[in-house]
Design a protein around this motif. Structure first.
Motif, PDB file in Angstrom:
ATOM      1  N   MET A 154       0.853  -1.208   0.000  1.00 26.00           N
ATOM      2  CA  MET A 154       0.000   0.000   0.000  1.00 26.00           C
ATOM      3  C   MET A 154       0.882   1.248   0.000  1.00 26.00           C
ATOM      4  SD  MET A 154      -3.323   1.054   0.751  1.00 26.00           S
ATOM      5  CE  MET A 154      -4.204   0.251   2.060  1.00 26.00           C
ATOM      6  N   ILE A 155       0.718   2.101  -0.990  1.00 28.26           N
ATOM      7  CA  ILE A 155       1.491   3.346  -1.026  1.00 28.26           C
ATOM      8  C   ILE A 155       0.540   4.522  -0.855  1.00 28.26           C
ATOM      9  CG2 ILE A 155       2.856   4.858  -2.496  1.00 28.26           C
ATOM     10  CD1 ILE A 155       4.228   2.475  -3.597  1.00 28.26           C
ATOM     11  N   CYS A 156       0.788   5.344   0.148  1.00 27.25           N
ATOM     12  CA  CYS A 156      -0.019   6.536   0.335  1.00 27.25           C
ATOM     13  C   CYS A 156       0.751   7.706  -0.246  1.00 27.25           C
ATOM     14  CB  CYS A 156      -0.255   6.819   1.818  1.00 27.25           C
ATOM     15  SG  CYS A 156      -1.031   5.463   2.670  1.00 27.25           S
ATOM     16  N   LYS A 157       0.096   8.490  -1.042  1.00 28.61           N
ATOM     17  CA  LYS A 157       0.773   9.662  -1.581  1.00 28.61           C
ATOM     18  C   LYS A 157       0.261  10.876  -0.845  1.00 28.61           C
ATOM     19  CE  LYS A 157       3.138  11.722  -5.030  1.00 28.61           C
ATOM     20  NZ  LYS A 157       3.440  12.968  -4.337  1.00 28.61           N
ATOM     21  N   GLY A 158       1.141  11.507  -0.102  1.00 26.89           N
ATOM     22  CA  GLY A 158       0.757  12.726   0.602  1.00 26.89           C
ATOM     23  C   GLY A 158       0.731  13.909  -0.340  1.00 26.89           C
ATOM     24  N   PHE A 159       0.949  15.091   0.218  1.00 29.04           N
ATOM     25  CA  PHE A 159       0.930  16.308  -0.600  1.00 29.04           C
ATOM     26  C   PHE A 159       2.104  17.164  -0.176  1.00 29.04           C
ATOM     27  CE2 PHE A 159      -0.715  20.353  -2.164  1.00 29.04           C
ATOM     28  CZ  PHE A 159      -1.262  19.982  -3.387  1.00 29.04           C
ATOM     29  N   PHE A 160       2.883  17.601  -1.169  1.00 29.37           N
ATOM     30  CA  PHE A 160       4.162  18.266  -0.900  1.00 29.37           C
ATOM     31  C   PHE A 160       4.054  19.738  -1.299  1.00 29.37           C
ATOM     32  CE2 PHE A 160       8.958  18.157  -2.243  1.00 29.37           C
ATOM     33  CZ  PHE A 160       9.266  19.012  -1.199  1.00 29.37           C
ATOM     34  N   ILE A 161       4.160  20.619  -0.289  1.00 29.11           N
ATOM     35  CA  ILE A 161       4.055  22.070  -0.523  1.00 29.11           C
ATOM     36  C   ILE A 161       5.391  22.723  -0.169  1.00 29.11           C
ATOM     37  CG2 ILE A 161       2.872  24.206   0.147  1.00 29.11           C
ATOM     38  CD1 ILE A 161       0.583  22.359   1.254  1.00 29.11           C
ATOM     39  N   SER A 162       5.947  23.497  -1.092  1.00 29.98           N
ATOM     40  CA  SER A 162       7.132  24.291  -0.732  1.00 29.98           C
ATOM     41  C   SER A 162       6.762  25.768  -0.685  1.00 29.98           C
ATOM     42  CB  SER A 162       8.272  24.070  -1.731  1.00 29.98           C
ATOM     43  OG  SER A 162       7.926  24.573  -3.002  1.00 29.98           O
ATOM     44  N   PHE A 163       7.517  26.511   0.115  1.00 32.05           N
ATOM     45  CA  PHE A 163       7.383  27.973   0.174  1.00 32.05           C
ATOM     46  C   PHE A 163       8.668  28.588  -0.335  1.00 32.05           C
ATOM     47  CE2 PHE A 163       3.707  29.636   2.700  1.00 32.05           C
ATOM     48  CZ  PHE A 163       3.008  28.436   2.779  1.00 32.05           C
ATOM     49  N   GLU A 164       8.541  29.587  -1.184  1.00 38.79           N
ATOM     50  CA  GLU A 164       9.713  30.274  -1.717  1.00 38.79           C
ATOM     51  C   GLU A 164       9.502  31.778  -1.640  1.00 38.79           C
ATOM     52  OE1 GLU A 164      12.464  28.816  -2.565  1.00 38.79           O
ATOM     53  OE2 GLU A 164      11.952  26.746  -3.081  1.00 38.79           O
ATOM     54  N   GLY A 165      10.602  32.498  -1.813  1.00 41.37           N
ATOM     55  CA  GLY A 165      10.539  33.965  -1.794  1.00 41.37           C
ATOM     56  C   GLY A 165      11.835  34.514  -1.246  1.00 41.37           C
ATOM     57  N   ILE A 166      12.015  35.812  -1.407  1.00 39.41           N
ATOM     58  CA  ILE A 166      13.258  36.431  -0.938  1.00 39.41           C
ATOM     59  C   ILE A 166      13.329  36.377   0.594  1.00 39.41           C
ATOM     60  CG2 ILE A 166      13.464  37.927  -2.958  1.00 39.41           C
ATOM     61  CD1 ILE A 166      12.343  40.234  -1.287  1.00 39.41           C
ATOM     62  N   ASP A 167      14.524  36.611   1.116  1.00 47.54           N
ATOM     63  CA  ASP A 167      14.709  36.652   2.567  1.00 47.54           C
ATOM     64  C   ASP A 167      13.785  37.714   3.166  1.00 47.54           C
ATOM     65  OD1 ASP A 167      16.826  34.793   2.450  1.00 47.54           O
ATOM     66  OD2 ASP A 167      18.280  36.369   2.039  1.00 47.54           O
ATOM     67  N   GLY A 168      13.145  37.383   4.258  1.00 51.74           N
ATOM     68  CA  GLY A 168      12.280  38.341   4.940  1.00 51.74           C
ATOM     69  C   GLY A 168      10.884  38.470   4.348  1.00 51.74           C
ATOM     70  N   SER A 169      10.535  37.600   3.398  1.00 51.64           N
ATOM     71  CA  SER A 169       9.210  37.731   2.758  1.00 51.64           C
ATOM     72  C   SER A 169       8.082  37.157   3.611  1.00 51.64           C
ATOM     73  CB  SER A 169       9.216  37.079   1.368  1.00 51.64           C
ATOM     74  OG  SER A 169       9.633  35.729   1.445  1.00 51.64           O
ATOM     75  N   GLY A 170       8.428  36.418   4.670  1.00 50.56           N
ATOM     76  CA  GLY A 170       7.391  35.895   5.563  1.00 50.56           C
ATOM     77  C   GLY A 170       7.200  34.389   5.484  1.00 50.56           C
ATOM     78  N   LYS A 171       8.144  33.674   4.882  1.00 48.19           N
ATOM     79  CA  LYS A 171       7.973  32.222   4.706  1.00 48.19           C
ATOM     80  C   LYS A 171       7.879  31.487   6.038  1.00 48.19           C
ATOM     81  CE  LYS A 171      11.782  31.957   2.404  1.00 48.19           C
ATOM     82  NZ  LYS A 171      12.076  33.389   2.548  1.00 48.19           N
ATOM     83  N   SER A 172       8.812  31.774   6.964  1.00 43.51           N
ATOM     84  CA  SER A 172       8.789  31.035   8.243  1.00 43.51           C
ATOM     85  C   SER A 172       7.494  31.317   8.997  1.00 43.51           C
ATOM     86  CB  SER A 172       9.975  31.429   9.131  1.00 43.51           C
ATOM     87  OG  SER A 172      11.147  31.360   8.398  1.00 43.51           O
ATOM     88  N   THR A 173       7.083  32.584   8.998  1.00 41.59           N
ATOM     89  CA  THR A 173       5.839  32.974   9.670  1.00 41.59           C
ATOM     90  C   THR A 173       4.649  32.226   9.053  1.00 41.59           C
ATOM     91  OG1 THR A 173       6.779  35.179   9.964  1.00 41.59           O
ATOM     92  CG2 THR A 173       4.379  34.976  10.224  1.00 41.59           C
ATOM     93  N   GLN A 174       4.576  32.234   7.734  1.00 36.42           N
ATOM     94  CA  GLN A 174       3.403  31.679   7.056  1.00 36.42           C
ATOM     95  C   GLN A 174       3.389  30.148   7.038  1.00 36.42           C
ATOM     96  OE1 GLN A 174       0.768  33.300   6.264  1.00 36.42           O
ATOM     97  NE2 GLN A 174       1.602  35.350   6.675  1.00 36.42           N
ATOM     98  N   THR A 175       4.572  29.512   7.000  1.00 40.93           N
ATOM     99  CA  THR A 175       4.562  28.040   7.027  1.00 40.93           C
ATOM    100  C   THR A 175       4.002  27.545   8.366  1.00 40.93           C
ATOM    101  OG1 THR A 175       6.907  28.074   7.655  1.00 40.93           O
ATOM    102  CG2 THR A 175       6.414  27.591   5.356  1.00 40.93           C
ATOM    103  N   LYS A 176       4.343  28.233   9.448  1.00 39.35           N
ATOM    104  CA  LYS A 176       3.829  27.813  10.772  1.00 39.35           C
ATOM    105  C   LYS A 176       2.311  28.007  10.846  1.00 39.35           C
ATOM    106  CE  LYS A 176       8.057  28.851  13.338  1.00 39.35           C
ATOM    107  NZ  LYS A 176       8.739  30.039  12.840  1.00 39.35           N
ATOM    108  N   LEU A 177       1.846  29.153  10.343  1.00 41.65           N
ATOM    109  CA  LEU A 177       0.392  29.414  10.382  1.00 41.65           C
ATOM    110  C   LEU A 177      -0.363  28.402   9.524  1.00 41.65           C
ATOM    111  CD1 LEU A 177       0.411  33.317  10.216  1.00 41.65           C
ATOM    112  CD2 LEU A 177      -0.208  31.882  12.183  1.00 41.65           C
ATOM    113  N   LEU A 178       0.214  28.071   8.360  1.00 40.77           N
ATOM    114  CA  LEU A 178      -0.450  27.088   7.492  1.00 40.77           C
ATOM    115  C   LEU A 178      -0.496  25.727   8.172  1.00 40.77           C
ATOM    116  CD1 LEU A 178      -1.745  26.356   4.772  1.00 40.77           C
ATOM    117  CD2 LEU A 178       0.554  25.787   3.940  1.00 40.77           C
ATOM    118  N   ARG A 179       0.616  25.341   8.809  1.00 40.48           N
ATOM    119  CA  ARG A 179       0.613  24.067   9.534  1.00 40.48           C
ATOM    120  C   ARG A 179      -0.519  24.033  10.559  1.00 40.48           C
ATOM    121  NH1 ARG A 179       4.957  23.375  13.639  1.00 40.48           N
ATOM    122  NH2 ARG A 179       3.936  25.301  14.304  1.00 40.48           N
TER     123      ARG A 179
END
Ligand code: ADP
Ligand code: TYD
Length: 223
Positions: free
Chosen positions: A1-26
């Motif tokens: 049985m193989i389960c395929k999850g879902f893979f989301i990456s965040f990109e953008g320049i330094d300081g664009s809010g990736k760390s902030t937004q990845t935590k909120l999305l989680r």
């Protein structure tokens, strides 16, 4: 049985809010019943975190662009084998703060045109793209001042200054045009909560389109 999850990456320049937004999305996806793994690059596994310290600390000219391509790709291979692939195989949603598009930009564009070299090594050693890439688009001056205000020891690319941020912003926007099926471009200039709401609604729509969710065991296919 193989389960395929879902893979989301965040990109953008330094300081664009990736760390902030990845935590909120989680948090939002977990509240909606999904099983989520939040991870980051460079890093995300013990070996890759060791490489992170090598590439992000010390003299900005410590490594050549070619050596950096190898180091970031080595870190990614370990991260993929030990963290990302096992999580996807068990049907989880993986949120990754930066992935291969960052190497395409920072090593591929910042010191000459090395994009082809990045892409060839990626194909050979990684061979995986996210199901969805959230590009947080941001004014470079604002992004740099947010990033520098954090004042951490990890200032590898912040040290190259605003010209690099301008080139990286343009480069990320053109990557989004190159891969329109995978990219979602979000305006990162608004308040944190409204950027988060924008991201969440776009992601829910994309996950619903694919029919693959970490919370749904029927998303697994027998193989
Ligand atoms: P990145 O991971 O893209 O470098 P961060 O999430 O670390 O960015 O954000 C950089 C800084 O800007 C942090 O201090 C964070 O609190 C702040 N920040 C993030 N998003 C916003 C926003 N929408 N408005 C104002 N400040 C923000
Ligand atoms: P990150 O911690 O995401 O920085 P920030 O929060 O400031 O956006 O990433 C650290 C730095 O590593 C960032 O300047 C971009 C750089 N980087 C590369 O140069 N190549 C890569 O492949 C990755 C993943 C990151």
């Amino acid at each position: 049985m193989i389960c395929k999850g879902f893979f989301i990456s965040f990109e953008g320049i330094d300081g664009s809010g990736k760390s902030t937004q990845t935590k909120l999305l989680r948090d939002q996806l977990e509240a909606a019943g999904h099983d989520v793994v939040l991870t980051r690059e460079p890093g995300g596994s013990p070996g890759a975190e060791e490489i992170r310290a090598l590439v992000l600390q010390g003299d900005p000219d410590r490594w050549s662009a070619h050596t950096e391509i190898l180091l970031f790709t080595a870190a990614r291979r370990d991260h993929l084998e030990r963290t990302i692939q096992p999580a996807l195989a068990s049907g989880k949603i993986v949120i990754c703060d930066r992935f291969a598009d960052s190497t395409r930009m920072y090593q591929g564009l910042s010191r000459g045109d090395l994009r082809d070299c990045v892409d060839r090594l990626h194909k050979l050693m990684i061979g995986v793209e996210p199901d969805l890439t959230v590009l947080i688009d941001m004014d470079p001056t604002e992004g740099l001042s947010r990033a520098l205000a954090r004042n951490t020891v990890e200032e590898r690319f912040e040290d190259f200054g605003e010209d690099l941020q301008v080139a990286m912003r343009a480069g990320f926007l053109s990557l989004a045009q190159e891969f329109p099926d995978r990219f979602v471009v979000i305006d990162g200039s608004g308040p944190i909560d409204s950027v988060a709401a924008d991201i969440f609604s776009q992601i829910q729509a994309r996950i619903a389109q694919t029919g693959r969710t970490g919370a749904d065991p029927h998303a697994c296919s027998a193989q």
